[in-house]
Write a protein that holds these residues in place. Structure first.
Motif, mmCIF file in Angstrom:
data_model
loop_
_atom_site.group_PDB
_atom_site.id
_atom_site.type_symbol
_atom_site.label_atom_id
_atom_site.label_comp_id
_atom_site.label_asym_id
_atom_site.label_seq_id
_atom_site.Cartn_x
_atom_site.Cartn_y
_atom_site.Cartn_z
ATOM 1 N N TYR A 1 26.999 -7.555 -41.368
ATOM 2 C CA TYR A 1 25.805 -7.990 -40.623
ATOM 3 C C TYR A 1 24.797 -6.852 -40.525
ATOM 4 N N CYS A 2 25.253 -5.664 -40.154
ATOM 5 C CA CYS A 2 24.343 -4.511 -40.053
ATOM 6 C C CYS A 2 23.698 -4.204 -41.399
ATOM 7 N N HIS A 3 24.464 -4.374 -42.448
ATOM 8 C CA HIS A 3 23.974 -4.137 -43.814
ATOM 9 C C HIS A 3 22.898 -5.151 -44.190
ATOM 10 N N LEU A 4 23.230 -6.450 -44.108
ATOM 11 C CA LEU A 4 22.298 -7.472 -44.571
ATOM 12 C C LEU A 4 21.078 -7.623 -43.662
ATOM 13 N N SER A 5 21.215 -7.310 -42.397
ATOM 14 C CA SER A 5 20.058 -7.426 -41.506
ATOM 15 C C SER A 5 19.061 -6.294 -41.734
ATOM 16 N N ASN A 6 19.427 -5.308 -42.539
ATOM 17 C CA ASN A 6 18.512 -4.210 -42.881
ATOM 18 C C ASN A 6 18.156 -4.187 -44.370
ATOM 19 N N GLN A 7 18.606 -5.199 -45.110
ATOM 20 C CA GLN A 7 18.352 -5.284 -46.548
ATOM 21 C C GLN A 7 17.203 -6.254 -46.794
ATOM 22 N N ASN A 8 16.274 -5.879 -47.665
ATOM 23 C CA ASN A 8 15.104 -6.719 -47.896
ATOM 24 C C ASN A 8 15.397 -7.910 -48.802
ATOM 25 N N GLU A 9 16.125 -7.700 -49.905
ATOM 26 C CA GLU A 9 16.416 -8.772 -50.850
ATOM 27 C C GLU A 9 17.695 -9.497 -50.415
ATOM 28 N N GLY A 10 17.543 -10.773 -50.060
ATOM 29 C CA GLY A 10 18.705 -11.536 -49.615
ATOM 30 C C GLY A 10 19.207 -11.106 -48.253
ATOM 31 N N GLY A 11 18.325 -10.516 -47.457
ATOM 32 C CA GLY A 11 18.707 -10.018 -46.144
ATOM 33 C C GLY A 11 18.928 -11.137 -45.129
ATOM 34 N N ASP B 1 24.596 13.511 -47.238
ATOM 35 C CA ASP B 1 24.040 13.470 -48.593
ATOM 36 C C ASP B 1 23.747 12.023 -48.973
ATOM 37 N N LEU B 2 23.096 11.311 -48.066
ATOM 38 C CA LEU B 2 22.962 9.853 -48.145
ATOM 39 C C LEU B 2 22.303 9.365 -49.428
ATOM 40 N N ASP B 3 21.364 10.135 -49.973
ATOM 41 C CA ASP B 3 20.639 9.687 -51.165
ATOM 42 C C ASP B 3 21.569 9.462 -52.359
ATOM 43 N N ARG B 4 22.738 10.069 -52.347
ATOM 44 C CA ARG B 4 23.685 9.896 -53.455
ATOM 45 C C ARG B 4 24.457 8.582 -53.347
ATOM 46 N N PHE B 5 24.401 7.942 -52.165
ATOM 47 C CA PHE B 5 25.302 6.813 -51.913
ATOM 48 C C PHE B 5 24.609 5.524 -51.486
ATOM 49 N N GLN B 6 23.414 5.605 -50.903
ATOM 50 C CA GLN B 6 22.744 4.380 -50.459
ATOM 51 C C GLN B 6 22.342 3.553 -51.679
ATOM 52 N N PRO B 7 22.750 2.275 -51.767
ATOM 53 C CA PRO B 7 22.491 1.465 -52.963
ATOM 54 C C PRO B 7 21.021 1.405 -53.343
ATOM 55 N N ARG B 8 20.781 1.404 -54.662
ATOM 56 C CA ARG B 8 19.423 1.326 -55.192
ATOM 57 C C ARG B 8 19.127 -0.025 -55.833
ATOM 58 N N SER B 9 20.123 -0.900 -55.865
ATOM 59 C CA SER B 9 19.918 -2.221 -56.470
ATOM 60 C C SER B 9 19.110 -3.131 -55.546
ATOM 61 N N GLY C 1 14.386 3.493 -42.088
ATOM 62 C CA GLY C 1 15.283 4.137 -41.144
ATOM 63 C C GLY C 1 16.731 3.722 -41.243
ATOM 64 N N PHE C 2 17.043 2.696 -42.078
ATOM 65 C CA PHE C 2 18.429 2.246 -42.156
ATOM 66 C C PHE C 2 19.277 3.244 -42.932
ATOM 67 N N GLN C 3 20.486 3.501 -42.414
ATOM 68 C CA GLN C 3 21.439 4.365 -43.089
ATOM 69 C C GLN C 3 22.644 3.534 -43.520
ATOM 70 N N PHE C 4 22.818 3.431 -44.822
ATOM 71 C CA PHE C 4 23.879 2.610 -45.406
ATOM 72 C C PHE C 4 25.257 3.043 -44.909
ATOM 73 N N LEU C 5 25.481 4.350 -44.818
ATOM 74 C CA LEU C 5 26.742 4.864 -44.272
ATOM 75 C C LEU C 5 26.566 4.955 -42.762
ATOM 76 N N ARG C 6 27.208 4.032 -42.045
ATOM 77 C CA ARG C 6 26.889 3.831 -40.634
ATOM 78 C C ARG C 6 27.760 4.665 -39.699
ATOM 79 N N LYS C 7 29.069 4.373 -39.628
ATOM 80 C CA LYS C 7 29.941 5.063 -38.676
ATOM 81 C C LYS C 7 31.220 5.595 -39.299
ATOM 82 N N GLY C 8 31.787 4.864 -40.249
ATOM 83 C CA GLY C 8 33.016 5.316 -40.888
ATOM 84 C C GLY C 8 34.214 5.334 -39.961
#
Length: 326
Positions: A156-166, A255-263, A269-276
């Motif tokens: 939910y946190c992921h898709l509510s911050n994703q533009n395509e198919g969010g 080092d978020l830029d190496r891991f946040q999806p680019r597709s 402001g969204f961070q793909f890696l949230r809490k772990g």
């Protein structure tokens, strides 16, 4: 000649997808000829896929370095382990991956993919029709599973911050749709159950390893060692000890830029890696929602299907999955 069941599987994708995946691409994903030592990192979304990508690539690159070969690194994890079912990763008009992906796999010496496809939607046959029972000649599949309620909240946190198919609604409405299998990648239960028979017998050209997100959090060193052995990465215990700090969630988040999806693109402001962490859903999901999820597993005879599919197989795999859904 395909069996009647195989023919039925090929009719259409049995789950909804994001706009970045077309039915044509799903068909290409199913039919790509396997090669010895291919690695597929498989999961329902938000189960630890990116984490495992980073581990696998780091191990393979360290193994190449140990052999005195070209030292590799990556600015983004998808450069060498692309999202398998994304349209743009396939060459238009052809049944092959695009040239940049093929070139990076050539440098790495192994093809590595991450995917959220179900087991029956993944490739089955070795290139050229070759078959072998030798471990080194098989394609490797790592299946990562995670507690379903934690998956639901994270997705939910992921898709509510994703533009395509969010997703634009509340967590409560998301939970209802997710329970019905209407969110992208469909039903969590159907996804897990598609992989369960493979844990007992993946088939002559394929081997599979089960890893849980909870294991990644609680005993990262153990999981890394198991993965290294499974993919036959020629690394030492000292190599793994050296790499472990780079696998920590906090290090990856820094080092978020190496891991946040680019597709897809993201809201500002969204961070793909949230809490772990594990158990975060306890702070959001209601008792009623947790009860509904428990009932869903009972209604689908989930435990019974697991026990039947894993009969005479590894009791540890069965217990790991049952522990996630209890």
């Amino acid at each position: 000649m395909p069996s009647e069941n195989e023919a039925e599987e090929d009719v259409s994708p049995p789950m909804p997808f994001l706009p970045i995946t077309s039915p044509e691409t799903v068909g290409l994903c199913s039919s790509l000829p396997l090669r010895p030592n291919d690695i597929f990192i498989c999961s329902y979304p938000k189960s630890g896929t990116t984490w495992t990508q980073h581990i696998v690539l780091s191990l393979l690159m360290k193994a190449k370095e140990n052999k005195g070969m070209e030292k590799l690194d990556y600015s983004h994890v998808s450069s060498y382990a692309p999202f398998y079912e994304v349209d743009q990763h396939w060459k238009a008009g052809e049944s092959d991956l695009n040239p940049s992906i093929r070139a990076n796999h050539e440098k790495l010496g192994r093809r590595v993919f991450n995917t959220h496809l179900r087991w029956d939607m993944l490739p089955k046959n070795m290139e050229g029709g070759a078959r072998s029972d030798a471990g080194s000649d098989k394609a490797r599949f790592i299946y990562i599973a995670r507690s379903p309620m934690d998956v639901c909240l994270s997705f939910y946190c992921h898709l509510s911050n994703q533009n395509e198919g969010g997703y634009e609604g509340t967590f409560d409405s998301f939970f209802d749709e997710w329970m019905r299998g209407e969110i992208a990648f469909g039903s969590y239960i159907d996804h897990v159950l598609s992989f369960v028979p493979a844990l007992k017998d993946a088939g002559g050209d394929r081997e599979i390893l089960l890893v849980t997100y909870e294991e990644l959090v609680s005993d990262l060193s153990m999981v890394v060692s198991r993965i290294a052995t499974f993919i036959e990465a020629d690394v030492s215990k000292e190599d793994i000890t050296e790499l472990l700090p780079t696998f920590s969630f906090q290090q990856m988040k820094s080092d978020l830029d190496r891991f946040q999806p680019r597709s897809v693109t993201w809201k500002k402001g969204f961070q793909f890696l949230r809490k772990g962490v594990t158990g975060d859903s306890k702070n959001v999901a209601t008792d009623a929602q947790r009860h509904r999820l428990s009932e869903l597993f009972d209604d689908k005879c989930f435990a019974s299907k697991l026990q039947s599919a894993l009969a005479e197989s590894s009791p540890s795999d069965l217990e790991k999955i049952l522990a996630l859904v209890r």
